[in-house]
Write an enzyme that holds these catalytic residues in place. Structure first.
Site, PDB file in Angstrom:
ATOM      1  N   TYR A 142      34.473  29.679  43.763  1.00 15.68           N
ATOM      2  CA  TYR A 142      35.750  29.702  43.050  1.00 15.68           C
ATOM      3  C   TYR A 142      36.240  31.131  42.852  1.00 15.68           C
ATOM      4  O   TYR A 142      35.465  32.082  42.941  1.00 15.68           O
ATOM      5  CB  TYR A 142      35.634  28.997  41.679  1.00 15.68           C
ATOM      6  CG  TYR A 142      34.739  29.714  40.698  1.00 15.68           C
ATOM      7  CD1 TYR A 142      35.244  30.718  39.864  1.00 15.68           C
ATOM      8  CD2 TYR A 142      33.388  29.398  40.592  1.00 15.68           C
ATOM      9  CE1 TYR A 142      34.425  31.392  38.978  1.00 15.68           C
ATOM     10  CE2 TYR A 142      32.557  30.062  39.705  1.00 15.68           C
ATOM     11  CZ  TYR A 142      33.087  31.063  38.899  1.00 15.68           C
ATOM     12  OH  TYR A 142      32.279  31.727  38.026  1.00 15.68           O
ATOM     13  N   GLY A 148      61.997  49.394  58.450  1.00 25.08           N
ATOM     14  CA  GLY A 148      61.881  50.852  58.384  1.00 25.08           C
ATOM     15  C   GLY A 148      61.956  51.504  59.746  1.00 25.08           C
ATOM     16  O   GLY A 148      62.198  52.701  59.866  1.00 25.08           O
ATOM     17  N   CYS A 208      35.669  36.980  38.976  1.00 29.68           N
ATOM     18  CA  CYS A 208      36.546  36.955  37.807  1.00 29.68           C
ATOM     19  C   CYS A 208      37.224  38.293  37.578  1.00 29.68           C
ATOM     20  O   CYS A 208      37.833  38.509  36.549  1.00 29.68           O
ATOM     21  CB  CYS A 208      35.795  36.494  36.565  1.00 29.68           C
ATOM     22  SG  CYS A 208      34.488  37.627  36.066  1.00 29.68           S
ATOM     23  N   ARG A 268      36.561  36.293  27.647  1.00 29.62           N
ATOM     24  CA  ARG A 268      36.046  37.584  27.139  1.00 29.62           C
ATOM     25  C   ARG A 268      35.942  37.511  25.637  1.00 29.62           C
ATOM     26  O   ARG A 268      36.959  37.501  24.947  1.00 29.62           O
ATOM     27  CB  ARG A 268      37.009  38.712  27.524  1.00 29.62           C
ATOM     28  CG  ARG A 268      36.810  39.251  28.918  1.00 29.62           C
ATOM     29  CD  ARG A 268      38.069  39.913  29.423  1.00 29.62           C
ATOM     30  NE  ARG A 268      39.089  38.883  29.620  1.00 29.62           N
ATOM     31  CZ  ARG A 268      40.033  38.922  30.565  1.00 29.62           C
ATOM     32  NH1 ARG A 268      40.112  39.947  31.362  1.00 29.62           N
ATOM     33  NH2 ARG A 268      40.902  37.946  30.680  1.00 29.62           N
ATOM     34  N   MET A 296      63.196  52.237  63.750  1.00 30.57           N
ATOM     35  CA  MET A 296      64.435  52.315  64.500  1.00 30.57           C
ATOM     36  C   MET A 296      64.797  50.909  64.933  1.00 30.57           C
ATOM     37  O   MET A 296      63.952  50.147  65.356  1.00 30.57           O
ATOM     38  CB  MET A 296      64.217  53.171  65.745  1.00 30.57           C
ATOM     39  CG  MET A 296      65.505  53.410  66.486  1.00 30.57           C
ATOM     40  SD  MET A 296      65.234  53.494  68.246  1.00 30.57           S
ATOM     41  CE  MET A 296      65.656  51.819  68.700  1.00 30.57           C
ATOM     42  N   ARG A 346      31.631  35.043  28.454  1.00 30.47           N
ATOM     43  CA  ARG A 346      30.889  36.288  28.668  1.00 30.47           C
ATOM     44  C   ARG A 346      30.500  36.902  27.329  1.00 30.47           C
ATOM     45  O   ARG A 346      31.327  36.980  26.422  1.00 30.47           O
ATOM     46  CB  ARG A 346      31.759  37.276  29.441  1.00 30.47           C
ATOM     47  CG  ARG A 346      31.064  38.612  29.663  1.00 30.47           C
ATOM     48  CD  ARG A 346      31.878  39.553  30.512  1.00 30.47           C
ATOM     49  NE  ARG A 346      33.020  40.083  29.783  1.00 30.47           N
ATOM     50  CZ  ARG A 346      33.900  40.923  30.314  1.00 30.47           C
ATOM     51  NH1 ARG A 346      33.792  41.283  31.579  1.00 30.47           N
ATOM     52  NH2 ARG A 346      34.912  41.377  29.610  1.00 30.47           N
ATOM     53  N   HIS A 378      44.537  49.371  30.990  1.00 28.72           N
ATOM     54  CA  HIS A 378      44.540  48.433  29.865  1.00 28.72           C
ATOM     55  C   HIS A 378      45.878  47.709  29.768  1.00 28.72           C
ATOM     56  O   HIS A 378      45.943  46.485  29.639  1.00 28.72           O
ATOM     57  CB  HIS A 378      44.234  49.196  28.570  1.00 28.72           C
ATOM     58  CG  HIS A 378      44.203  48.332  27.350  1.00 28.72           C
ATOM     59  ND1 HIS A 378      45.283  48.195  26.510  1.00 28.72           N
ATOM     60  CD2 HIS A 378      43.226  47.539  26.861  1.00 28.72           C
ATOM     61  CE1 HIS A 378      44.950  47.361  25.543  1.00 28.72           C
ATOM     62  NE2 HIS A 378      43.704  46.948  25.728  1.00 28.72           N
ATOM     63  N   GLY A 398      32.392  40.734  39.123  1.00 33.47           N
ATOM     64  CA  GLY A 398      33.331  41.474  38.285  1.00 33.47           C
ATOM     65  C   GLY A 398      33.861  42.613  39.121  1.00 33.47           C
ATOM     66  O   GLY A 398      33.399  43.735  39.024  1.00 33.47           O
ATOM     67  N   ASN A 449      36.563  44.285  39.125  1.00 30.41           N
ATOM     68  CA  ASN A 449      37.200  45.445  38.481  1.00 30.41           C
ATOM     69  C   ASN A 449      36.196  46.574  38.368  1.00 30.41           C
ATOM     70  O   ASN A 449      36.487  47.720  38.700  1.00 30.41           O
ATOM     71  CB  ASN A 449      37.667  45.103  37.062  1.00 30.41           C
ATOM     72  CG  ASN A 449      38.844  44.153  37.054  1.00 30.41           C
ATOM     73  OD1 ASN A 449      39.327  43.758  38.103  1.00 30.41           O
ATOM     74  ND2 ASN A 449      39.296  43.781  35.877  1.00 30.41           N
ATOM     75  N   ASP A 450      35.022  46.262  37.862  1.00 34.65           N
ATOM     76  CA  ASP A 450      34.002  47.296  37.708  1.00 34.65           C
ATOM     77  C   ASP A 450      33.262  47.547  39.014  1.00 34.65           C
ATOM     78  O   ASP A 450      32.978  48.681  39.354  1.00 34.65           O
ATOM     79  CB  ASP A 450      33.002  46.906  36.616  1.00 34.65           C
ATOM     80  CG  ASP A 450      33.566  47.224  35.236  1.00 34.65           C
ATOM     81  OD1 ASP A 450      34.602  47.909  35.173  1.00 34.65           O
ATOM     82  OD2 ASP A 450      32.986  46.784  34.238  1.00 34.65           O
ATOM     83  N   SER A 501      29.094  35.761  39.010  1.00 34.77           N
ATOM     84  CA  SER A 501      30.538  35.962  39.058  1.00 34.77           C
ATOM     85  C   SER A 501      30.783  37.432  39.346  1.00 34.77           C
ATOM     86  O   SER A 501      30.297  38.305  38.626  1.00 34.77           O
ATOM     87  CB  SER A 501      31.165  35.550  37.726  1.00 34.77           C
ATOM     88  OG  SER A 501      32.556  35.777  37.775  1.00 34.77           O
ATOM     89  N   ARG A 526      66.450  47.234  71.472  1.00 31.97           N
ATOM     90  CA  ARG A 526      66.005  46.972  70.100  1.00 31.97           C
ATOM     91  C   ARG A 526      64.493  46.973  69.993  1.00 31.97           C
ATOM     92  O   ARG A 526      63.794  46.542  70.900  1.00 31.97           O
ATOM     93  CB  ARG A 526      66.487  45.580  69.648  1.00 31.97           C
ATOM     94  CG  ARG A 526      67.970  45.481  69.537  1.00 31.97           C
ATOM     95  CD  ARG A 526      68.356  44.074  69.121  1.00 31.97           C
ATOM     96  NE  ARG A 526      69.765  44.004  68.849  1.00 31.97           N
ATOM     97  CZ  ARG A 526      70.358  43.014  68.188  1.00 31.97           C
ATOM     98  NH1 ARG A 526      69.629  41.997  67.733  1.00 31.97           N
ATOM     99  NH2 ARG A 526      71.641  43.041  67.972  1.00 31.97           N
ATOM    100  N   LYS A 531      60.829  39.436  67.599  1.00 28.92           N
ATOM    101  CA  LYS A 531      62.162  39.266  68.153  1.00 28.92           C
ATOM    102  C   LYS A 531      62.082  38.848  69.615  1.00 28.92           C
ATOM    103  O   LYS A 531      62.734  37.896  70.045  1.00 28.92           O
ATOM    104  CB  LYS A 531      62.938  40.584  68.024  1.00 28.92           C
ATOM    105  CG  LYS A 531      64.393  40.451  68.352  1.00 28.92           C
ATOM    106  CD  LYS A 531      65.092  41.801  68.241  1.00 28.92           C
ATOM    107  CE  LYS A 531      65.278  42.204  66.779  1.00 28.92           C
ATOM    108  NZ  LYS A 531      65.654  43.625  66.645  1.00 28.92           N
ATOM    109  N   GLU A 566      28.514  43.265  38.872  1.00 27.43           N
ATOM    110  CA  GLU A 566      29.555  44.288  38.785  1.00 27.43           C
ATOM    111  C   GLU A 566      28.991  45.702  38.881  1.00 27.43           C
ATOM    112  O   GLU A 566      29.725  46.664  39.032  1.00 27.43           O
ATOM    113  CB  GLU A 566      30.393  44.124  37.518  1.00 27.43           C
ATOM    114  CG  GLU A 566      29.593  43.856  36.267  1.00 27.43           C
ATOM    115  CD  GLU A 566      30.467  43.532  35.055  1.00 27.43           C
ATOM    116  OE1 GLU A 566      31.673  43.771  35.072  1.00 27.43           O
ATOM    117  OE2 GLU A 566      29.902  43.029  34.056  1.00 27.43           O
ATOM    118  N   ARG A 626      64.949  34.026  63.832  1.00 27.31           N
ATOM    119  CA  ARG A 626      63.612  34.253  63.248  1.00 27.31           C
ATOM    120  C   ARG A 626      63.489  33.378  62.022  1.00 27.31           C
ATOM    121  O   ARG A 626      64.499  32.905  61.482  1.00 27.31           O
ATOM    122  CB  ARG A 626      63.425  35.728  62.890  1.00 27.31           C
ATOM    123  CG  ARG A 626      64.461  36.217  61.902  1.00 27.31           C
ATOM    124  CD  ARG A 626      64.343  37.726  61.676  1.00 27.31           C
ATOM    125  NE  ARG A 626      65.497  38.188  60.907  1.00 27.31           N
ATOM    126  CZ  ARG A 626      65.846  39.465  60.788  1.00 27.31           C
ATOM    127  NH1 ARG A 626      65.172  40.402  61.410  1.00 27.31           N
ATOM    128  NH2 ARG A 626      66.883  39.806  60.056  1.00 27.31           N
TER     129      ARG A 626
END
Lengths: 1016, 1016
Positions: free
Chosen positions: A975, A175, A955, A657, A177, A713, A536, A890, A892-893, A888, A166, A95, A869, A409
């Site tokens: 990638y 959120g 991946c 997969r 003041m 895979r 899942h 993994g 997630n794991d 690649s 302000r 601001k 992974e 803004r």
């Protein structure tokens, strides 16, 4: 001991320094890359670090030594770092920076000053608990400058100067003041204001409002306390609106307010300077109040970000019919259309526009009421859009005919508007493609792919109390349907659907598992009571592009009774729910949805040439593809998936997969029969059948991808995932016995040779024996911690025939497609490799099959690689890269093991962890950069040390999440591979990453020059 | 893309190189440390690597260029590297090196030559499949040298030179092909031998034996084939023993053997040179035959180790009554007593001693039969012991009165003998303390702590078919007892035991869990059907020093029926089994055990001064303590544990697991009540009671350790582990309600206020309600992957009141002990930390409690640290070390996460992995150095980068495993913490590590000198 430690440190320390945890953030990595590129050579990391230190030192110096407040007004700004003007959001807040910019640009802005946001302020106010020494002296000097500009005087009884105070941080944080208006009013100045405005009622009303705001915002008195007195006053006066109260009423109110506050031990000081001091302190402290903390957490704003304070001369839109106040956008923020958009109220203050007491008018009608001011506004806002090179969201006040801009803004906009505005501004020649790309939040690209609830209907539903709560927004989009509690019930309910008549069902489960796939496919949306963003249900939901709300912990799901209880409301099978996977909201009853036009094109229901929306979307994506270094590939298992990926111009398939291909009703019995077999010879006939199915799956992947890489895979999940667990599920499986192949088992094991057998034919005893067998095998395969159990390459090693079968299916498919003249580029990926020897074992099997088939069919090229992974895979990537032609991640794991966070269980502590600030974000959603990210970096370095041209991708689900994509860019990956519907998001993030990095490079060049000159 | 990759590599590559996986072995790390110490400076790692390369190059050069066979005989050896003689086991193999040494020492050894074991040989024979070109020419030159020494001639019809051909690698490998005797015999030379020996029968018997050996060992014909012909011959001649066969019988046999071999397409060549060539090739190839591979795997010998070939002139102990052959030890290998030990046969060949046809005589009786030869033998073997500075295991032959030494090597000995010999030799001044320490295998220190089965009884039992099979030897020692299938049954069975009358019980379970602790305590030993070396049963077994065989997969345990089925034998409750936790063997019925004297002292049943065995043991341990850099601490939870640790002079307690303290029958109800509570206020009364118990536990730890550090870990396991699961278990818990505190729950929740309640009193309905509550909470707390779930610091963060309670218990205990004038050194250890912020959260709680108590009691020092057991903890150790004053590697968990191997599930693939050579050893037992070890190294470097004096230890089970202890030394840790009974093993390994490292340092100094001179 001392000697030994000393002996170990020389090399060790060097490595440790390079691996310091704080280096593993996107920004630091980008900085290092950029520094390297512009020729800092080998010491790039340390040079970048020293620049960083210099910057911090400069910042610290500035806050202690330099005037900690900057005046703006009369067409000039005091803030001029490096000699030249630059609206620095880091220092002045968003601001503030724009107020300074507008002032310098000659736009009429009420004068004021900004107390910048710095580490020093943070220290003094947050940690030390008090304002910096001497700050108020400086503030009062600035007040005098304002007074000089306006001709008023702070605290003056005749022409009192009032201020708004302000907050305004680098990022917008609603959120925090926000605002105190009319500061400077007291028992005396209220009289001066009445006189100056020639309006006693206005003055007392302002005073009354000021006391309310100040007591709430600064003193922390609850709003209700004074509101109640106001209500009582209205009742006692028999009026409905505030505006009907008389001057005397208002005077009484002020007195009553003061009395009440006194009673509470609170007091609004009469001294205007003290008012200002308290207000400034309150704004500063508000940067880390509870709401701000929650907001920062929710929007991933760093905790360190604190607010600047803007103190600005008040102007009044309520000084009569030649005054007005309003808000607007330079273009329509919903649609992006190039039209003046907004609303105003004559003779009103900003509050009134929001409060809804009077109905504001469309901004265009200002032309009728105050044609001159309107023309001026149009001119100014047009300049603003040009100046800021973006659509502006502005606030203005007209005081007695004179236009003041109070704020401007970059305008927030809907996803649709974002795309349209970006394309329009480029086509108008107003901005560059790079700027256009930076204008769209990556996540917005996904909003356009999902049905949304009609916003009006949604508002109505919320008012009606139909919002039941909020779960985790696992897969975006809106869905409505009757609820069912089992996959079977969903399938049954939708069994008689035709192309034109679809039964809409929401599948409600405690949590889903692979058995539910058929039900998830048939359902409109998925709602689960447990599980997190990589559960899942979430994974499959995103995979299928199906709305999903998971971890809806407010709900108790009773799958037996087929009810879901939310608070004291119980919904049963057949009741209608509406879920919003974009927001996580769950509603009772139906809310109308609007379909995604782009999705209709992508799924072939609408022609691309008939959809300008799609065309513009793809134009932006085309720019992004061009601008990005990172390629974007797709996680795609089925023909349907790859077609979508193709529509978004995926540059490859990064993860197919194969096990998802086993879960079909026509396939799983073979899989089960294979698992029940005890010898390789027994397994073979089932493997052969699975082989044929897999081959045809792969053929369709290769056909669509036409020579782009397709990464397949080998089998990953533990075998017990394929086995049904309950009697009912086993029986269901067994009853498909005559259509498939379990009968072969029976022939050998139980001496039955009939071709098709039903339960009756088989006889109860044998049926039960077979059921027992399945259960026994299931029990044998049970694992205490399946996530760290017998899965991934471990399965391939102990069941080499499965790997061989899969390799055969891949190569046979490749040959089949190549024979049609379509180029193929198969890549075989071995999962969960932690030891180079694991890969060697599997590679040997694959290469044997390949050699055998090449003899038969002629040459076909392929690549063999691995997923990284397991942490050990990353730590020993140099060894693994001897065999792997690509990596690649993994993630997630990888993050599960690295953090020791089970995705199924971590939900119980991730929320408190985020609340307590222990982790900044859910690591299942965003890559944990300093931890998992450091390990990834290590794997990249080690892998490319062995094989400099090693292709590396990601991946895991993180491959479709913007901050993670940027991090992958900074790591130097080749990638990211994302679910098909996440491709646009990933592509946008990839483009922005490269743009940001080049901007950092530009900054570095400048800093380096400064440093060089300074060192001369 | 290319540019980017290039830009990233400069710094990255440097780090990657330093982190190359192959650097993370004990040897390489020690080498690097040593290189650093002797002044190679910063480049130490690479210098060490270049030395390594030089060494390999030298070795390769030698094998290609230098004569690949070394003659020994006539008091000289051709093998003289570096100008000076050195019996180089690496090159000549153990057997060869000693033959050369003996020859040079002037001892009478039949002449011969050694073909060394080199990379070249390995390449030519293993990979290429054929002998190096020209080798046989060299061999024949050496044969001529032997001929010159003996005066015989290879292939000569009059005085034929015969040879023995033997393998001999760096390490003794009984699995490999061992020996061919009498090589050189053929149809003609057999006649010469008869003439020369003046014994036709001897010659033909030798020929017959040669054909049998050669055809089996070299040609691969099964032993039975020719043995059968021999048997038939004996039957047809009506004789029982070979010796009764006549010369004609033997001639016929030779003819029949040849005919049979011809039939099989095999043939023993008549050409002696061809015989020799084939024998040499066979020995070389045997280095990697199936048996050798299994042996190497079982004894952790690197796969690359290949055998040398020793070709030696035959001498004959069967040339009449003035000839003999025998084997012996310079000291008694069972007891270590300094006495001549062994046996011999007159007029016999070595084979006959082993075959048991005739009973050999005690070696001492040789003095009677051939006093001169005996005196010579005593003289020679005494010299050998001095020369090799160790007890020797030797073979000799006396041919016509002349003594020949055929072999000598360091004698294998029992644990008891090892200790005695080491002490004696030092006391005799024969060896240094360092040498003495290197003489005892660390693991042997543990053998002396456990009861063993009487060896004679065990032999009888095996013969009687009572050996039921072999499980995993999880906790050493022998145990006998009636079997029981539940902890309750064990407790019941032993309930009436007195000090003098103990009921011996073996607890048999599928697998154990914390509920079984009481039963495990009361049992003599533990036998489980499932689980690996770090399963609950194994951990607790080792912890308690209680014999345990786990993963006894041959058994089906039916806990309901209370039977264990092994093959077709079923044992039921009350039947007797004997288990050997040192070997993993399980026997039916009772085998007598002999108690460990040392253990009796340690546990206070025997006074130290009454046990010379204990004194000698402690003398050795004292030397080790003195010699080691690494300190050895103890994992000890109870007063009993610490007392044992103290008896072994543990230098601290590295891990006191507070949760084990919760599992007592008198404690767990409070724990359960606490878990069932829903608010901190509800929890408090239970926490208070637990606090009092913990405090008294800690007091006893501090009192015993008297100022040595005591590291107490805050709560670690997931809460569900504390809850009973089955109805029966819940009821059992509930029935203890009146003695403890669940009643408080009832009061509040169910409105009951009675003090003591039984099921009857409570009424069925409420009882069931409470049972449901426990089950519901259990279900709530259930986790899919508990190992990666809500445990460790995560519990402390979500349940801060538990951490606070534990901190209070620790400090209050410390104050209580300090008040008695006993110094205390408490260390508080937070488990499972992955994020610095986790530690900060817990540290804040601990420090608050500390500050509060210090106000009350005065100052008391403590340290706060963390376990590094989540990979992220290691990766961000620099951040964590900002707060942690010490690290302790929790390798049990760290390896699980790093490898993704769940300890409960990995059993299913670890065995096939080891079989396939994918991993060299079970990572739950030995630290996986290249993977987990690299991460540990990284954590050490990062941690000490932040805090150079950071104290680092290890408290996983690996802390008591010798190879892991050595690795910890090489990492530069400060201490290893082991179960009390593993302290001696750890201490010995620690001492050996430092001795080995200094030996490497000496080697490096020499190599460096050579290099420096070469580069001049």
């Amino acid at each position: 001991m001392v000697y030994r430690v000393k002996a170990r440190t020389v090399e060790g320390r060097r490595v440790a320094g390079l691996l310091s945890t704080d280096k593993f953030t996107t920004a630091r990595l980008m900085e290092a890359r950029a520094a390297e590129r512009i020729g800092f050579g080998a010491g790039a990391l340390s040079v970048a670090a020293s620049l960083q230190v210099q910057r911090l030192e400069t910042a610290a110096k500035r806050s202690f030594d330099v005037l900690p407040a900057y005046f703006f007004g009369d067409g000039r700004s005091e803030f001029r770092p490096d000699g030249g003007f630059k609206p620095d959001k880091d220092t002045l807040g968003g601001k503030g920076a724009n107020l300074h910019s507008m002032t310098e640009a000659g736009i009429s802005v009420p004068p004021g000053f900004t107390i910048p946001t710095t580490e020093t302020n943070r220290y003094f106010v947050q940690d030390n608990g008090q304002l910096p020494d001497g700050l108020m002296d400086v503030v009062m000097q600035k007040v005098e400058m304002v007074e000089a500009a306006t001709g008023n005087k702070f605290g003056d009884e005749d022409r009192p100067q009032l201020f708004s105070v302000r907050s305004g941080a680098k990022f917008s944080m609603p959120g925090m003041m926000d605002t105190i208006l009319n500061l400077g009013l007291n028992n005396k100045t209220v009289l001066g204001l009445a006189k100056a405005a020639n309006n006693e009622r206005f003055a007392w009303d302002s005073y009354r409002r000021f006391i309310q705001m100040f007591s709430n915002v600064v003193l922390g008195v609850k709003k209700d306390v004074l509101e109640e007195i106001l209500s009582e006053k209205k009742v006692s006066r028999g009026v409905k609106n505030d505006t009907e109260l008389t001057v005397d009423d208002l005077k009484e109110l002020v007195a009553e307010y003061k009395a009440k506050l006194k009673e509470l031990g609170a007091e609004v000081p009469q001294d205007e300077r003290r008012q200002l001091e308290l207000a400034i302190e309150a704004v500063m402290k508000s940067s880390n109040n509870e709401r701000a903390i929650v907001y920062k957490r929710d929007f991933n704003i760093p905790k360190e970000i604190v607010s600047a304070v803007n103190v600005q001369a008040m102007v009044f839109g309520n000084m009569g019919e030649d005054s007005a106040t309003g808000v607007g956008f330079t273009r329509n923020p919903e649609t992006g259309a190039n039209e003046f958009y907004g609303e105003f109220l004559s003779n009103a203050q900003g509050e009134d526009v929001v409060a809804g007491v009077r109905t504001p008018l469309k901004l265009k009608r200002l032309a009728e009421v105050m044609p001159e001011a309107y023309a001026q506004l149009r001119e100014v806002t047009t300049r603003l859009e040009k100046f800021f090179r973006n659509v502006q969201d502005f606030e203005f006040t007209i005081e007695r005919g004179k236009l003041y801009m109070l704020q401007t803004r970059d305008g927030k906009r809907s996803a649709q508007a974002a795309v349209n505005i970006a394309v329009d501004l480029v086509e108008e020649g107003a901005i560059t493609i790079e700027e256009a790309l930076m204008m769209i939040e990556p996540e917005q690209m996904s909003h356009l792919l999902h049905p949304v609830f009609d916003p009006e209907e949604k508002k109505v539903a919320i008012k009606a109390g139909r919002l039941l709560g909020q779960g985790i927004n696992a897969s975006p989009g809106a869905a409505v349907g009757r609820i069912e509690f089992t996959a079977e019930a969903v399938v049954l309910a939708t069994a008689n659907d035709t192309k034109d008549k679809k039964t809409k069902v929401i599948l409600v489960r405690k949590e889903t598992n692979p058995d539910d796939i058929s039900g998830m496919k048939a359902a409109q949306g998925i709602l689960t009571a447990t599980g997190g963003a990589t559960s899942h249900a979430a994974l499959v939901g995103r995979q299928m592009g199906k709305p999903a709300v998971v971890g809806f912990s407010a709900a108790e799901v009773d799958e037996k009774a087929r009810t879901i209880r939310i608070g004291d409301r119980v919904f049963k099978e057949g009741d209608i729910l509406s879920i919003d996977g974009t927001t996580g909201e769950v509603f009772a009853g139906e809310i109308m949805t609007l379909p995604s036009e782009i999705k209709r094109v992508v799924e072939g229901q609408l022609k691309a040439e008939d959809s300008p929306v799609y065309q513009r979307y793809m134009k932006v994506l085309g720019w992004a593809k061009e601008a990005a270094e990172l390629e974007v590939w797709a996680n795609a298992d089925t023909a349907k998936d790859v077609k979508i990926a193709d529509a978004f111009e995926a540059q490859g398939v990064g993860l197919a997969r194969t096990e998802h291909m086993f879960f079909g009703d026509d396939r799983i019995p073979y899989m089960v029969a294979m698992i029940l077999s005890e010898t390789p010879a027994e397994k073979q006939p089932f493997l052969d059948k699975i082989l044929a199915m897999q081959r045809s799956d792969f053929i369709s992947l290769f056909e669509v991808m036409k020579g782009r890489p397709v990464t397949i895979r080998t089998i990953d999940p533990p075998l017990h995932e394929f086995l049904p667990k309950t009697d009912a599920d086993i029986d269901k499986l067994l009853s498909s016995i005559h259509s498939v192949a379990l009968v072969e088992q029976l022939e050998r094991k139980l001496g039955i040779s009939k071709e098709g057998v039903t339960r009756d034919e088989l006889g109860e005893e044998l049926w039960l024996a077979l059921r027992e067998k399945v259960k026994r095998r299931s029990a044998e395969l049970h694992e205490a911690n399946p996530m760290m159990g017998h899965r991934g390459t471990r399965l391939g090693i102990t069941n080499p025939e499965i790997t061989a079968m899969q390799a055969r299916a891949i190569f046979e498919a490749a040959f089949a497609v190549a024979r049609k003249g379509i180029p193929v580029k198969p890549k075989i990926m071995i999962p969960l490799v932690g030891f180079a020897a694991e890969l060697k074992d599997q590679a040997t099997i694959v290469r044997e099959v390949h050699a055998e088939l090449e003899k038969e069919h002629g040459p076909i090229a392929f690549q063999l690689g691995t997923m990284i992974e397991v942490p050990r895979g990353g730590l020993t990537a140099d060894e693994i890269a001897l065999l792997a032609e690509f990596f690649s991640f993994g993630t997630n794991d990888l993050h599960q093991y690295t953090l020791g966070f089970s995705r199924d269980d971590a939900g119980k502590f991730i929320a408190p962890y985020i609340d307590k600030g222990i982790i900044p974000a859910d690591p299942t959603q965003k890559i944990d950069q300093p931890g998992t990210g450091k390990l990834m970096w290590l794997a990249v370095q080690l892998g490319r040390e062995t094989r400099p041209d090693l292709e590396i991708g990601i991946c895991g689900e993180h491959g479709g999440e913007p901050t993670s994509v940027e991090f992958c860019h900074a790591l130097g990956l080749n990638y990211v591979s994302a679910s098909p519907y996440r491709i646009p998001v990933a592509r946008m993030a990839a483009a922005q990453a490269w743009i940001k990095e080049r901007r950092i490079e530009d900054e570095l060049r400048k800093s380096a020059k400064v440093l060089q000159e300074a060192s001369k």
